[in-house]
Design an enzyme around this catalytic site. Sequence first.
Site, short mmCIF file in Angstrom:
data_model
loop_
_atom_site.label_atom_id
_atom_site.label_comp_id
_atom_site.label_asym_id
_atom_site.label_seq_id
_atom_site.Cartn_x
_atom_site.Cartn_y
_atom_site.Cartn_z
CG PHE A 229 -3.44 0.31 -8.98
CD1 PHE A 229 -4.08 -0.36 -8.33
CD2 PHE A 229 -2.87 0.05 -10.16
CE1 PHE A 229 -3.85 -1.77 -8.65
CE2 PHE A 229 -2.98 -1.35 -10.67
CZ PHE A 229 -3.45 -2.05 -9.89
CE LYS B 133 -0.07 7.21 8.79
NZ LYS B 133 0.42 6.19 7.89
CD GLU C 15 -6.34 -4.32 12.52
OE1 GLU C 15 -5.48 -3.50 12.95
OE2 GLU C 15 -7.46 -4.78 12.84
N GLY D 157 0.66 -1.57 10.39
CA GLY D 157 0.70 -2.26 9.22
C GLY D 157 0.10 -3.70 9.53
N GLY E 116 15.23 2.79 1.37
CA GLY E 116 13.75 2.79 0.80
C GLY E 116 13.09 2.82 2.15
CG ASP F 81 3.86 7.56 10.88
OD1 ASP F 81 2.76 7.61 10.11
OD2 ASP F 81 4.15 6.60 11.42
CE LYS G 156 1.73 4.48 11.59
NZ LYS G 156 3.03 4.09 11.31
N GLY H 17 4.82 -1.78 4.22
CA GLY H 17 5.02 -2.72 3.00
C GLY H 17 3.85 -3.07 2.17
#
Lengths: 328, 163
Positions: free
Chosen positions: A8, A111, A135, A140, A193, A207, A211, A305
């Site tokens: 959350f 991931k 997905e 994203g 950020g 990263d 992917k 995001g």
Amino acid sequence: MKIALLGFGSVGQGIARVLAERDLGITITALADSKSGIIDPNGISLESVLARKEQTGSCGKTGITAEEIVRTADYDALVEVTPTNVQDGEPALSHIRTALARGKHAVTSNKGPIAIALPQLRALAQGRGVQLRYEATVCGAIPIFHTLEHGLGGNRFLAIRGVMNGTCNYILSRMAAEGLTYDQALMEARQLGYAEADPTYDVRGIDTAIKLVILANSIWGLGARLPDVDVTGIDRVTPEALSLAEKQDCTVRLIGEAIQEPSLLRVSPRILSKDHPLVVYGTLNAITLETDLAGELTFIGKGAGSRETASAVIGDLIFIRDCYVKGP
Amino acid sequence: MKLEMKDTPGQLVTALKPISEAGGNIIAIVHQRDATSTSDTIDVQVVLELAEKRLGPLIEDLKQHGVRVQRIGKERLIHRRDFIIIGHIVHTDLSDTVDQIDRTGFSEVSEIQMVMPGIHEPSTARITIKATHADDMQRAVEILRRIAVHKDILVIEPVEEVL
């Protein structure tokens, strides 16, 4: 359709907000964050749980754990959106396994478990006749897996190339535009950020490599793992490299590249003409698929995001709702 | 090469056939007919890839088919690729780096543009490699990659091959 939501933070709250705003026929019956949990078979009130999280930092009662929810709660699909653990994918991996074994669908943005155990999880899901969808793990908001499986179903995929990490793309865009050094651009990305306190995972290309493993294993069923990817990051790229590229109307981007034949998995900074479709700016992601029937296709969109990731997770849920879950 | 041939039907095919028979790879053909020309011959420019030793026999063959080779512009190394390299380029013996590629015979470093921001800071250079064939370029790239690992240099390669 009833879902149990694990995680959350930004993504989990994004999903809850969209479900509160729109009538999509999806009810959250169980929810857990890292400290607490809440179960309500009639559907959790999303407005109040979002408010409680903001005020107290917790979503429910301590003592109700994610593990308990996965094992005992009543839900059709598990939605696993906790942060990625690259080492062993846990505890998400166990939670997804348990849900699939119970005959529940699973949707994740995480991931770790997918990169580590996709073949096993897929087999488990198939054996139980349920869906495993992920997905949100790659690029994203871009619906890349729906496109690969359905929109382009029947094509052979020859190669995939993409800009799959917004942090790196932001840094390289800023170095090119303003002549910033790598350190200056990284500092700016942190202030906005766009970069984590420890940016290693992004800037060293890990990263992107994860992917790439997920994409390659999904498409070609390779069973590839992270060490199979040849990885070079952007942390040694100099402003002079970008200005030398600029003189030839080119620029530098971190490109993840997977080729079927001869088999290649590579992440590295590359020179691209500025009018190349993969040259996107800021934190955007872009991905080009080379196919035998449809030719070359490029998708551009936001790679991260809260709402963008929620879009991908909810797309998976709607697919499951429409294809597998009957009733209201 | 620039060819001169009779302005009659079928002549272009007659001219191109020997090229393909010699194993030549035709890249482009420029065939402009000047409507006001009163000449009974036409000029055709052909860009092609061909092993050097086959050029002489091809010219003979063309001549026998009534096609005259007016001019030949040769560029031996037609594949060109730009790279950016970052590291201690000079202090890891730049001339050795260049030499390892040049002495292959099928590829060479044709241009280097270098920026050295500070004495102890890494330098950055754009380096152009030319090679005879695509396969040779691939071999040259592999040599460059090996050098890079050995000398701790970062090589930024282009995404697509540029002819």
